[in-house]
Scaffold this motif. Structure first.
Motif, mmCIF file in Angstrom:
data_model
loop_
_atom_site.group_PDB
_atom_site.id
_atom_site.type_symbol
_atom_site.label_atom_id
_atom_site.label_comp_id
_atom_site.label_asym_id
_atom_site.label_seq_id
_atom_site.Cartn_x
_atom_site.Cartn_y
_atom_site.Cartn_z
ATOM 1 N N LEU A 181 39.558 85.846 61.111
ATOM 2 C CA LEU A 181 38.620 84.900 60.547
ATOM 3 C C LEU A 181 39.110 83.459 60.585
ATOM 4 O O LEU A 181 38.115 82.506 60.951
ATOM 5 C CB LEU A 181 38.152 85.453 59.100
ATOM 6 C CG LEU A 181 37.350 86.496 58.952
ATOM 7 C CD1 LEU A 181 37.242 87.148 57.298
ATOM 8 C CD2 LEU A 181 36.162 86.933 59.765
ATOM 9 N N TYR A 239 30.569 86.979 60.475
ATOM 10 C CA TYR A 239 30.953 86.890 58.837
ATOM 11 C C TYR A 239 30.320 85.305 58.287
ATOM 12 O O TYR A 239 30.066 84.400 58.833
ATOM 13 C CB TYR A 239 32.425 86.561 58.842
ATOM 14 C CG TYR A 239 32.971 88.138 58.604
ATOM 15 C CD1 TYR A 239 33.219 88.964 57.573
ATOM 16 C CD2 TYR A 239 33.376 88.790 59.713
ATOM 17 C CE1 TYR A 239 33.583 90.150 57.371
ATOM 18 C CE2 TYR A 239 33.755 89.983 60.024
ATOM 19 C CZ TYR A 239 34.115 90.775 58.764
ATOM 20 O OH TYR A 239 34.498 92.297 58.518
ATOM 21 N N ASP A 261 30.694 81.913 55.998
ATOM 22 C CA ASP A 261 31.644 80.607 55.997
ATOM 23 C C ASP A 261 32.891 81.121 55.036
ATOM 24 O O ASP A 261 33.861 80.391 55.510
ATOM 25 C CB ASP A 261 30.807 79.353 55.780
ATOM 26 C CG ASP A 261 29.935 78.962 56.857
ATOM 27 O OD1 ASP A 261 30.154 79.542 58.024
ATOM 28 O OD2 ASP A 261 28.834 78.021 56.539
ATOM 29 N N LYS A 288 36.524 79.997 60.253
ATOM 30 C CA LYS A 288 36.087 80.552 58.613
ATOM 31 C C LYS A 288 36.707 80.086 57.437
ATOM 32 O O LYS A 288 38.358 80.054 57.836
ATOM 33 C CB LYS A 288 35.625 81.719 58.530
ATOM 34 C CG LYS A 288 34.763 82.741 59.705
ATOM 35 C CD LYS A 288 33.334 82.021 59.581
ATOM 36 C CE LYS A 288 32.433 82.764 60.760
ATOM 37 N NZ LYS A 288 31.056 82.292 60.401
#
Length: 322
Positions: free
Chosen positions: A264, A239, A241, A269
């Motif tokens: 995430l 994914y 940032d 992230k």
């Protein structure tokens, strides 16, 4: 196609066709209300079509221009959005208010893109349309290819999440850099049995029967643990940032979106997360000015717009975002 596969398809086709008509009639007034809101906001919208990889076929898109844009101003960041559909309802234009607000408040282009629907066109055909739209974006000089975001609602949220994870690195070979993804009450994991998708205080929840139809219109059961089918199962490192996830506490899909947000965050992230209280799936569509849902919609959209400003290093109402 023959045997059980044929009868399963015929059943899905009959159900989808019936529900399309029901949703069209039920949502007609709400979509008109949203279109009126967009007109009152003075949004500049252009309907066009872009080429598909399939000869003789095109993909409908609505392009929302940022305020007072001129080619002399240079390339602008761009957001590509995919609407909700349950993977079977033709519902382009349903995110018109959202697209107009993002274009005007963030000062970027917004492309609201259509895609094929099941059961006539199940996986991978909708995802091919996603890829084709992003390839087209990479070829257009008015868009800043180094500052791209993707977003989607419900089923469209799933498509945006796949674009931002499994497809993202291949797109970088075209110079297209997806900086952020926003998913609003998204479907993220179709490998989960529909009956398990529950919340403590559901508000007008979809039945397991309808959720099963959604899954069937998207992808066959044998593929549902593939991260390109269930993006909640994708590795967090795939994914970008920045991820923006909006859920509703009365929505049966909220737990799987919550799980993705935690995943995430654990993967390092930046996650802008918002859970809308006493809200249902699709709470933001066709709302009346003065209603509680009107303020909730603005609140949710501002979380998303702020996330895009930060991801693109844009200015908001004065101060630069960091």
């Amino acid at each position: 196609m023959s045997g059980p596969g044929l009868w399963s398809y015929v059943r899905q086709k009959l159900l989808a066709t019936s529900l399309r008509w029901f949703v069209y009639i039920f949502r007609l007034k709400k979509m008109r209300r949203d279109r009126d809101t967009v007109r009152q906001q003075g949004a500049v919208v252009h309907r066009t079509s872009i080429p598909s990889r399939q000869p003789g076929r095109s993909i409908a898109v609505n392009i929302y221009a940022p305020p007072e844009h001129s080619p002399d101003h240079g390339a602008k960041p761009v957001l590509v959005n995919w609407h909700g559909s349950g993977f079977f309802i033709p519902y382009l234009d349903s995110d018109a208010v959202y697209c107009a607000q993002v274009a005007q408040k963030a000062g970027i282009f917004v492309i609201d893109a259509d895609y094929r629907k099941g059961p006539e066109h199940s996986y991978p055909e909708p995802l091919e349309d996603v890829e084709d739209v992003l390839h087209w974006v990479a070829e257009q000089s008015q868009f800043d290819k180094s500052r791209v975001a993707v977003s989607g609602f419900s089923a469209g949220g799933l498509l945006a999440l796949v674009a931002a994870s499994s497809l993202r690195h291949d797109l970088e070979s075209l110079g297209l850099k997806i900086r952020a993804v926003a998913a609003v009450y998204p479907v993220t994991d179709v490998s989960l049995p529909a009956a398990q998708k529950t919340v403590p205080r559901p508000i007008r929840p979809l039945s397991p029967f309808i959720m099963g139809l959604i899954n069937d219109c998207w992808a066959p059961e044998a593929l549902r643990k593939d991260p390109r089918v269930s993006p909640g199962l994708a590795d967090a490192k795939l994914y970008p940032d920045v991820s923006i996830i909006v859920t509703c506490d009365g929505d049966s899909f909220a737990p799987e979106a919550d799980a993705l947000a935690r995943k995430l965050e654990a993967g390092g992230k930046t996650v802008h997360y918002k859970s809308m209280e006493r809200a249902r799936h699709g709470f933001d569509k066709g709302v009346k000015k003065g209603a509680r849902a009107w303020d909730m919609r603005d609140e949710a959209y501002e979380v998303i717009i702020d996330g895009f400003r930060r991801a693109f290093d844009l200015q908001g109402s004065g101060a630069p975002r960091t």
